[in-house]
Design a protein around this motif. Structure first.
Motif, PDB file in Angstrom:
ATOM      1  N   MET A  28       0.824  -1.206   0.000  1.00 39.10           N
ATOM      2  CA  MET A  28       0.000   0.000   0.000  1.00 39.10           C
ATOM      3  C   MET A  28       0.861   1.260   0.000  1.00 39.10           C
ATOM      4  O   MET A  28       0.335   2.361   0.059  1.00 39.10           O
ATOM      5  CB  MET A  28      -0.870   0.040   1.244  1.00 39.10           C
TER       6      MET A  28
ATOM      7  N   ASN B 155       1.653   6.983   0.376  1.00 37.54           N
ATOM      8  CA  ASN B 155       0.759   6.063  -0.313  1.00 37.54           C
ATOM      9  C   ASN B 155       1.283   5.786  -1.717  1.00 37.54           C
ATOM     10  O   ASN B 155       2.026   6.576  -2.280  1.00 37.54           O
ATOM     11  CB  ASN B 155      -0.634   6.703  -0.371  1.00 37.54           C
ATOM     12  N   LYS B 156       0.855   4.662  -2.256  1.00 34.87           N
ATOM     13  CA  LYS B 156       1.320   4.333  -3.611  1.00 34.87           C
ATOM     14  C   LYS B 156       0.838   5.365  -4.634  1.00 34.87           C
ATOM     15  O   LYS B 156       1.476   5.568  -5.651  1.00 34.87           O
ATOM     16  CB  LYS B 156       0.834   2.951  -3.996  1.00 34.87           C
ATOM     17  N   HIS B 157      -0.266   6.009  -4.330  1.00 39.26           N
ATOM     18  CA  HIS B 157      -0.737   7.046  -5.244  1.00 39.26           C
ATOM     19  C   HIS B 157       0.175   8.254  -5.220  1.00 39.26           C
ATOM     20  O   HIS B 157       0.104   9.104  -6.099  1.00 39.26           O
ATOM     21  CB  HIS B 157      -2.138   7.491  -4.841  1.00 39.26           C
ATOM     22  N   GLN B 158       0.977   8.351  -4.191  1.00 41.15           N
ATOM     23  CA  GLN B 158       1.874   9.485  -4.073  1.00 41.15           C
ATOM     24  C   GLN B 158       3.292   9.121  -4.489  1.00 41.15           C
ATOM     25  O   GLN B 158       4.238   9.788  -4.110  1.00 41.15           O
ATOM     26  CB  GLN B 158       1.875  10.001  -2.626  1.00 41.15           C
ATOM     27  N   MET B 159       3.411   8.038  -5.212  1.00 38.49           N
ATOM     28  CA  MET B 159       4.715   7.654  -5.715  1.00 38.49           C
ATOM     29  C   MET B 159       4.669   7.733  -7.231  1.00 38.49           C
ATOM     30  O   MET B 159       3.633   7.478  -7.835  1.00 38.49           O
ATOM     31  CB  MET B 159       5.054   6.220  -5.268  1.00 38.49           C
TER      32      MET B 159
END
Lengths: 177, 726
Positions: free
Chosen positions: A97, A112-116
């Motif tokens: 996650m 978060n993975k969305h922030q990578m």
């Protein structure tokens, strides 16, 4: 970010603390009481940096308990991440996650993975986040530079979320134990 | 905050700004650098991002799969209100950040019936960023000759006045869907802190993350996580298996007397746990066959530990069982990870998207509620330190009280390094011969004290075979779920076994293997149809399917084991029987094959004895069959006092009429039987000795339902039979 702030406080001194060198005792007590705590909205108290003698008002003995209530005004150094601040942190846990990192007293900063960036992919075998060119690996123990996306201070805990989407953010050092 | 709503400002408000970076705290240079970088990184134009920085959150690729951002079309609903929009004045520019409920634009409308002007306001439904600002051309809707000065030719032309569109599209708002919340409050993507009552915060499900963190995920995110997990599992042809620790895998105690206890063949480990300023030495007695079981299960299942113990304890045990961290890796859930569940266990947080690929192994079924109970494979509690304080009791959830002030005997050095897993293995009963006998004697005394009336399913812990049976059931479930066989690198046999279960299942009348094969050829259509329906899609279905094979074709009548006014189908025993595929009848009939009775003096028992061909068994037979997921040998559980009548006529008759499925895991005879036979030979002398020592009759011996207990009862049976006959 570290910053200084002057605070005022009433605090209770126990009768056993009364005696010669009272102001020193007050300083010591205040240091013990404040350092390492999380002040609501302000952040973690790192150190007590200034307490003038003139900012200690004469105390008042409480009738019921015998304790002395003392008003003090003092300066502390605080640490608190702010939104959009660039912060360095050490990765502690890597999951599919995203990952969690610590920066001093602020524990469990969540990226978060969305922030990578998109070219990062999670490798469940080694439990690391790795870029598609296999050059960058984020694993527990390594240092990352991130931008703080949000800060939420609840009683006793500071939650921070970060992002390594920006330029010049991401991995900055390998594993250090 | 609408700065101004004055009509004279309208003109300038209509100007749509192309300015993209409105976030003031970012220096312009950074933003440009970012924009340049992002142009490389992603095709999406920089304008779509929130709060000025780049590309936050749209992960359409491997690491996300879900979209963190969504776009809302801003529109004003004018349908049926008798209004005609005249002018639109925007209060915000394109690229502005807006909060939920903020006023974005005002639309001045005219009543169609000529009742003057009305102002309609457009409000933001989400907190987000204005992606697009539209100023619709409303001139075509104007009545010719109105005050506003636009008298082009097209204004005069529509005499009949086209109807205003029911919905006025005014722009687009891009907002974060808050797919992941940290600590249930703050969105991990946009950093917004949601108030407790917000729908998204309520809807989100908490998920365990390793290291004691927890995050909450939205439904779509959970579904995505679930999909990716399921994909991973399917690719590896594995399933999830949740393991309880205490009484399931091992029995732990902190009683220092365990030090001197004779563990005989069992594997025992000790480790220290630092708890509230004290060092507590824990002794763990592993269940027989545990290591074999784990390595076997690891090939077909992804193992997770879920315990009510403390985190330290769980990790120590994991290190003990899995020194290389290959079995469990980081999949360990302890009490500290879910302090709010109050003694319940929930897989919701492990598998937020659904548990249909998970099986649970636990000795206390009551902690798994609802849907989860269908995934549970209950096991017989493994109790070795029967008289000692139990660690991590489920009931109170309180840490077990310390026995005595010094938990560790002073003679021992306090700290063997807890990091090295096999610290002390009591391989031989070196100094403890005497004390071992003492405790044995103690145990005997205790046994004698408790009346032997309710036969118990607990046998000798040293002869515990639960894990072997459990493994067979797990194997069968896996084979059923993945009919093509197990992991490619495991033996080929798995696949065949799986198929054979499906086929052997056969019609309810039950067949042996030959007739199944015949049936397959003869009534191929039916078999195909069966198969088409059979393979269940989720693990719970597979499990219940495997279970139903165990007592298929058996008809059970209860006598004296249930209260009179209880529907046998709703009782515990009834549930066991039904889930094992048996039929339950309430009155005696010729179809009855098994009579589960409490004592030998009920009317039903008499009838059964008269009729013959009916097994009169104690309830332990059913309980053990259920726990072992395996039809136990009835001869070992015949009700005391009924054995002589049953055996001669019963054994044959039953064997003839009853189906014995040929699949693995559901087959009482065969390999295990042989094993028992062998053990019988080895142990008979020992048993005899013990028997004579204890001076127990055959009936009393019955309470040993398992292991050597079974063997000795078989022996007793033979003896009794010989007595009767001779």
């Amino acid at each position: 970010m570290f910053y200084l702030k002057t605070l005022e406080k009433d605090f209770m001194l126990e009768p056993k603390d009364l005696g010669p060198g009272l102001k020193e005792t007050i300083k010591r007590r205040l240091t013990q009481m404040m350092e390492g705590t999380l002040e609501p909205d302000l952040g973690f108290v790192i150190a007590l940096v200034g307490l003038d003698d003139q900012h200690i008002r004469p105390g008042r003995i409480e009738y019921e308990t015998g304790q002395v209530e003392v008003w003090v005004k003092f300066t502390v150094m605080l640490f608190r991440p702010f939104r959009n601040e660039i912060l360095d942190a050490q990765v502690t846990t890597v999951t599919d996650m995203g990952f969690f990192a610590d920066a001093g007293p602020v524990q469990g900063i969540y990226v978060n993975k969305h922030q990578m960036p998109q070219d990062y992919g999670f490798d469940a075998q080694d439990n690391v986040w790795r870029t598609s060119d296999m050059e960058v690996e984020i694993r527990p123990g390594c240092g990352v530079r991130m931008r703080v996306v949000g800060v939420d201070i609840t009683p006793g805990r500071m939650n921070v979320v970060g992002s390594i989407m920006d330029d010049y953010t991401g991995l900055i050092s390998g594993e250090t134990d | 905050m609408l700065q101004s709503c004055m009509p004279e400002h309208t003109g300038s408000w209509l100007l749509v700004s192309q300015h993209l970076y409105s976030h003031s705290s970012l220096p312009v240079r950074t933003a440009k650098v970012v924009a340049r970088a992002m142009a490389i990184r992603r095709p999406r134009p920089a304008a779509t991002s929130l709060n000025g920085t780049q590309g936050v959150g749209t992960c359409d690729n491997g690491n996300g799969g879900t979209r963190a951002y969504d776009t809302d079309t801003l529109e004003l609903d004018l349908e049926g209100q008798g209004l005609r929009p005249l002018t639109v004045s925007w209060g915000r520019r394109q690229g502005d950040r807006v909060k939920v409920g903020a006023e974005l634009a005002q639309v001045i409308c005219e009543r169609l019936d000529g009742g003057g002007k009305v102002v309609r306001r457009l409000k933001a439904q989400h907190t987000g960023r204005l992606e697009e600002v539209v100023v619709p051309d409303l001139s075509g809707l104007r009545r010719p000759g109105t005050d506003v000065g636009r008298e082009g030719p097209e204004a005069k032309e529509p005499e009949e006045r086209p109807l205003p569109p029911p919905r006025l599209v005014l722009g687009k708002l891009r907002y974060c869907t808050h797919p992941v919340l940290q600590s249930g409050r703050m969105c991990a993507v946009c950093g917004e802190v949601l108030s407790e009552g917000t729908g998204q915060a309520q809807e989100a499900t908490r998920v365990f993350v390793q290291g004691g963190y927890h995050v909450s995920v939205s439904r779509t995110e959970a579904a995505f996580l679930h999909r990716s997990m399921a994909q991973k599992l399917r690719r590896a042809r594995k399933l999830n298996l949740i393991l309880d620790i205490d009484l399931t895998l091992l029995h732990a105690t902190i009683d220092p007397r365990a030090e001197r206890l004779d563990h005989q063949k069992l594997e025992v480990h000790a480790f220290d746990i630092f708890n509230q300023g004290r060092i507590l030495r824990h002794w763990c007695c592993l269940r027989p066959h545990l290591r074999t079981f784990l390595s076997q299960a690891h090939a077909l299942y992804v193992l997770t530990i879920y315990t009510h113990g403390r985190r330290d304890y769980a990790h120590q045990v994991a290190r003990l069982l899995d020194p290389d961290r290959t079995l469990f890796e980081d999949r360990i859930v302890s009490r500290d990870d879910c302090p709010d569940l109050h003694g319940q266990k929930s897989l919701q947080r492990l598998f937020p998207g659904g548990i249909e690929m998970a099986l649970i192994l636990d000795d206390s079924p009551q902690v798994w509620q609802g849907e989860q109970s269908r995934h549970l494979l209950p096991v017989l509690p493994f109790k070795f330190y029967t008289e000692f304080e139990e660690v991590n009791r489920v009931a109170g959830l309180a840490p077990a009280p310390v026995l005595g002030s010094s938990a560790v005997p002073p003679s021992r050095p306090l700290s063997p390094p807890p990091s090295s897993p096999p610290t002390t293995t009591h391989s031989s009963p070196a100094p403890s011969g005497v004390s071992g006998k003492e405790t044995d004697a103690e145990a005997d005394r205790k046994e004698e004290k408790t009346p032997p009336v309710p036969p118990t399913v607990f046998g000798d812990p040293r002869e515990d075979t639960q894990l072997e049976h459990t493994w067979r059931a797990l194997e069968a479930v896996h084979a059923l779920y993945y009919p093509g066989g197990g992991k490619p690198d495991t033996e080929e046999g798995d696949g065949g076994a799986g198929r054979s279960i499906i086929q052997d299942r056969g019609p309810a009348s039950g067949n042996d293997e030959l007739s199944v094969k015949a049936g397959k050829e003869g009534e191929g259509e039916e078999a195909d149809e069966d198969q088409g329906v059979r393979p269940p899609q989720n693990v719970a279905g597979c499990l219940s399917f495997v279970r139903r094979q165990v007592l298929a074709g058996v008809t059970i009548l209860f006598s004296g084991v249930l209260p009179r006014n209880v529907d046998p189908r709703r009782s515990d025993l009834g549930y066991m029987a039904l889930s094992l595929g048996a039929r339950i009848v309430e009155d005696f009939s010729p179809t009855v094959t098994h009579l589960v009775a409490e004592n030998a003096s009920t009317e039903k028992v008499f009838r059964a004895r008269r009729q013959g061909g009916v097994w009169i068994v104690a309830r332990t037979w059913l309980q053990l069959s259920f726990l072992h997921c395996d039809r136990k040998d009835e001869a070992g559980h015949v009700l005391p006092g009924c054995m002589s009548t049953v055996v001669p006529s019963g054994k044959k008759g039953v064997k003839e009429t009853l189906p014995v499925s040929g699949g693995d895991g559901c087959e009482p005879s065969g390999e295990p039987q042989e094993a028992k036979e062998q053990r019988f030979d080895n142990k008979s002398d020992e048993d005899n000795e013990r028997m004579s020592k204890r001076q127990k009759g055959a009936a009393e011996k019955m309470e040993h339902a398992d292991g050597d207990g079974e063997d000795s009862t078989a022996e007793d049976l033979v003896a009794a039979l010989e007595d009767e006959l001779g």
